[in-house]
Each structure stands twice: as C-alpha cells, then as structure tokens.
Design a protein around this motif. Structure first.
Motif, PDB file in Angstrom:
ATOM      1  N   ASP A  30       1.302  -0.958  -0.083  1.00 18.32           N
ATOM      2  CA  ASP A  30       0.279   0.060  -0.212  1.00 18.32           C
ATOM      3  C   ASP A  30       0.258   1.315  -0.311  1.00 18.32           C
ATOM      4  N   ARG A  31       1.929   1.079   0.857  1.00 14.23           N
ATOM      5  CA  ARG A  31       2.792   2.437   0.601  1.00 14.23           C
ATOM      6  C   ARG A  31       3.776   2.592  -0.017  1.00 14.23           C
ATOM      7  N   LEU A  32       4.068   1.542  -0.552  1.00 16.70           N
ATOM      8  CA  LEU A  32       4.870   1.778  -2.277  1.00 16.70           C
ATOM      9  C   LEU A  32       3.669   2.009  -3.212  1.00 16.70           C
ATOM     10  N   VAL A  33       2.286   2.360  -3.277  1.00 16.57           N
ATOM     11  CA  VAL A  33       1.463   2.385  -4.467  1.00 16.57           C
ATOM     12  C   VAL A  33       1.718   4.089  -4.299  1.00 16.57           C
ATOM     13  N   GLU A  34       1.771   4.140  -2.768  1.00 15.83           N
ATOM     14  CA  GLU A  34       1.465   5.809  -2.496  1.00 15.83           C
ATOM     15  C   GLU A  34       2.845   6.156  -2.618  1.00 15.83           C
ATOM     16  N   ILE A  35       3.627   5.438  -2.309  1.00 14.15           N
ATOM     17  CA  ILE A  35       5.171   6.742  -3.001  1.00 14.15           C
ATOM     18  C   ILE A  35       5.146   6.513  -4.375  1.00 14.15           C
ATOM     19  N   GLY A  36       4.753   6.057  -5.544  1.00 15.80           N
ATOM     20  CA  GLY A  36       4.661   5.548  -6.841  1.00 15.80           C
ATOM     21  C   GLY A  36       4.046   6.665  -7.554  1.00 15.80           C
ATOM     22  N   VAL A  37       2.398   7.074  -6.677  1.00 13.81           N
ATOM     23  CA  VAL A  37       2.272   8.152  -7.293  1.00 13.81           C
ATOM     24  C   VAL A  37       2.668   9.254  -7.021  1.00 13.81           C
ATOM     25  N   ILE A  38       3.140   9.650  -5.862  1.00  8.50           N
ATOM     26  CA  ILE A  38       3.849  10.487  -5.529  1.00  8.50           C
ATOM     27  C   ILE A  38       5.161  11.085  -6.082  1.00  8.50           C
ATOM     28  N   LEU A  39       5.609  10.364  -6.427  1.00  5.89           N
ATOM     29  CA  LEU A  39       7.035  10.261  -7.583  1.00  5.89           C
ATOM     30  C   LEU A  39       6.610  10.265  -8.588  1.00  5.89           C
ATOM     31  N   GLY A  40       5.811   9.992  -9.496  1.00  8.55           N
ATOM     32  CA  GLY A  40       5.355   9.553 -10.906  1.00  8.55           C
ATOM     33  C   GLY A  40       4.998  11.667 -10.757  1.00  8.55           C
ATOM     34  N   LEU A  41       3.756  11.993  -9.711  1.00  3.02           N
ATOM     35  CA  LEU A  41       3.305  13.993  -9.640  1.00  3.02           C
ATOM     36  C   LEU A  41       4.911  14.333  -9.416  1.00  3.02           C
ATOM     37  N   ALA A  42       5.695  14.116  -8.853  1.00  7.33           N
ATOM     38  CA  ALA A  42       6.372  15.520  -8.603  1.00  7.33           C
ATOM     39  C   ALA A  42       7.821  15.378  -9.823  1.00  7.33           C
ATOM     40  N   PHE A  43       7.540  14.780 -10.044  1.00  3.43           N
ATOM     41  CA  PHE A  43       9.466  14.321 -11.184  1.00  3.43           C
ATOM     42  C   PHE A  43       8.070  14.826 -12.688  1.00  3.43           C
ATOM     43  N   ARG A  44       7.212  14.400 -12.669  1.00  3.69           N
ATOM     44  CA  ARG A  44       5.822  15.044 -14.166  1.00  3.69           C
ATOM     45  C   ARG A  44       5.879  16.887 -13.222  1.00  3.69           C
ATOM     46  N   PHE A  45       5.616  17.042 -12.229  1.00  2.00           N
ATOM     47  CA  PHE A  45       4.911  18.339 -11.938  1.00  2.00           C
ATOM     48  C   PHE A  45       6.514  18.830 -11.216  1.00  2.00           C
ATOM     49  N   PRO A  46       7.630  18.617 -11.331  1.00  2.00           N
ATOM     50  CA  PRO A  46       9.229  19.738 -10.573  1.00  2.00           C
ATOM     51  C   PRO A  46       8.553  20.872  -9.647  1.00  2.00           C
ATOM     52  N   ASN A  47       7.631  21.769 -10.364  1.00  2.00           N
ATOM     53  CA  ASN A  47       7.483  22.761  -9.175  1.00  2.00           C
ATOM     54  C   ASN A  47       6.810  22.844  -8.067  1.00  2.00           C
ATOM     55  N   SER A  48       6.463  21.966  -7.523  1.00  2.00           N
ATOM     56  CA  SER A  48       5.348  21.607  -7.083  1.00  2.00           C
ATOM     57  C   SER A  48       6.005  20.564  -6.280  1.00  2.00           C
ATOM     58  N   MET A  49       6.999  19.555  -5.944  1.00  2.00           N
ATOM     59  CA  MET A  49       8.193  18.641  -5.345  1.00  2.00           C
ATOM     60  C   MET A  49       8.689  19.315  -4.191  1.00  2.00           C
ATOM     61  N   TRP A  50       8.246  19.958  -3.798  1.00  2.00           N
ATOM     62  CA  TRP A  50       8.297  20.655  -2.325  1.00  2.00           C
ATOM     63  C   TRP A  50       7.618  19.956  -1.281  1.00  2.00           C
ATOM     64  N   ALA A  51       5.958  20.604  -1.814  1.00  2.00           N
ATOM     65  CA  ALA A  51       4.654  20.222  -1.207  1.00  2.00           C
ATOM     66  C   ALA A  51       4.779  18.425  -1.280  1.00  2.00           C
ATOM     67  N   LEU A  52       4.723  17.908  -2.553  1.00  2.00           N
ATOM     68  CA  LEU A  52       5.577  16.518  -2.498  1.00  2.00           C
ATOM     69  C   LEU A  52       5.894  15.861  -1.358  1.00  2.00           C
ATOM     70  N   LEU A  53       7.013  16.271  -1.341  1.00  2.00           N
ATOM     71  CA  LEU A  53       7.662  15.928  -0.388  1.00  2.00           C
ATOM     72  C   LEU A  53       7.682  16.474   1.364  1.00  2.00           C
ATOM     73  N   LEU A  54       7.104  17.493   1.436  1.00  2.00           N
ATOM     74  CA  LEU A  54       6.499  17.796   2.868  1.00  2.00           C
ATOM     75  C   LEU A  54       5.538  16.644   3.201  1.00  2.00           C
ATOM     76  N   LEU A  55       4.521  16.145   1.704  1.00  2.00           N
ATOM     77  CA  LEU A  55       3.012  15.491   2.021  1.00  2.00           C
ATOM     78  C   LEU A  55       4.233  13.691   2.546  1.00  2.00           C
ATOM     79  N   SER A  56       5.297  13.646   1.961  1.00  2.00           N
ATOM     80  CA  SER A  56       5.580  12.001   1.951  1.00  2.00           C
ATOM     81  C   SER A  56       6.179  12.406   3.219  1.00  2.00           C
ATOM     82  N   VAL A  57       6.579  13.176   3.971  1.00  2.00           N
ATOM     83  CA  VAL A  57       6.894  13.471   5.018  1.00  2.00           C
ATOM     84  C   VAL A  57       5.428  12.951   6.172  1.00  2.00           C
TER      85      VAL A  57
END
Length: 198
Positions: A89-116
C-alpha cells in the motif's frame, strides 16, 4: 472516515469479487501482489501524462486491496500477508507521489512535505496497532480518522486530474494528514494509558 463508515455499503461487491477470485484458485497474497503491480503502474502513467489511465489503475489497486483482505478472512489470514498488504500500500502511494513529483517538479517541495506527513502518520497508526490489545477485523487495531485510504485516493485523484492546482491540493492533503495524525495521537494517548493501568 469513509473506510470506517462507508465500507458496509460496498462490502457486498467486495465479497462477491473475493468469492470469484477464490473460485479461480487465486490466494489472497497473489491478489495483493497483483494489486501492487497494478497500482505501481499508476505512477508511471502519471509521469507519462496519461492521467485517466493512472487514476483507473490506482482505484483498481485499491479495490484489489480491499478484496485481498476479504479473501484472507475467508481462508486463513497470515502475518506475512498483512506485512505484504501494508507495505505494498505504501509503495503504491510512493509511486503516485514520485510520478507527480517528476512530472511537476515545481510542486516537488509540497509533495516532499506530504511524504513526510504520510511517513509519520503511518508510524503512529502502525505503532498504535502494534501496542494496542484491541483487535478489529484486520490483523491489528485499526484507528479511524479523517483521512483513511479512500480519502487519500480521492485526494490523489484530484492531484492527478487537476494538476494545475497540484501544489494547493497537495497542501490540502498535507493538512488532512496532519489533522488525522492529531486525532490518532489523542486517541492513542487515552487508549495506551488505559492499557498501562491494567
């Protein structure tokens, strides 16, 4: 919240799917692995800008995640199956977050906070589950809260489909995660203090 209060409405569909897959000879662990494979592809489709396919795969993996639990309870639940289920379950969520982070690098900082926030939320959730003597239908005590898996999938879906507002939606998800963690910490304080006094 939706998992806790809405599960009874979709449970008959989940039960029928579980029965069908058992009749096909599949085990709960095999369905867990299939769900992980399907969900893992979601992040790739996000990165390659196929949001509709990504959302479909994400929700299919979530459905299979519910079905595998019902299959396990109809046969013989195992600690190994629980570990696979929670970890995948966690790996699927990580995959979604990584897909978004690499597709939209301007939002990476917010996605990093979400991951934490997700890491800490799951730490609280799993620790309380391990320390609590209460048991639910799962292999451990399941703490309800504002954000459960379905709410997470709804927010991920919005983040994937309405990517123009990705940073804002990610911060909304972050707020929901922090709020839920606070709920669970307050419940855990009461629950574990009662256990210590026994």
């Amino acid at each position: 919240m939706l998992d806790t209060h809405g599960r009874k409405y979709v449970q008959p569909i989940i039960e029928r799917a579980a029965d069908g897959l058992l009749k096909l000879g599949l085990t709960a662990n095999q369905v867990t692995i299939i769900g992980f494979g399907v969900g893992g592809l979601s992040g790739l489709f996000i990165y390659f800008d196929h949001p509709v396919i990504a959302v479909f795969l994400l929700w299919l993996s979530g459905f299979l995640d519910a079905v595998d639990g019902s299959m396990a309870r109809k046969t013989k639940p195992s600690a190994w199956g629980t570990l696979l289920d929670v970890g995948f379950d966690r790996l699927v969520e990580i995959g979604v977050i990584l897909g978004l982070a690499f597709r939209f690098p301007n939002s990476m900082w917010a996605l990093l906070l979400l991951s934490v926030s997700i890491i800490y939320a799951m730490t609280v959730f799993l620790t309380v589950g391990a320390l609590s003597e209460k048991k639910g239908i799962k292999s451990f005590y399941y703490q309800a809260g504002l954000a459960e898996r379905t709410e997470g999938f709804i927010l991920f879906t919005l983040m994937i489909v309405i990517s123009d507002y990705l940073t804002l939606l990610t911060l909304l998800f972050l707020f929901v995660e922090v709020f839920t963690t606070g709920q669970r910490l307050l419940e855990a304080r009461k629950l574990l203090r009662q256990a210590d006094n026994i």
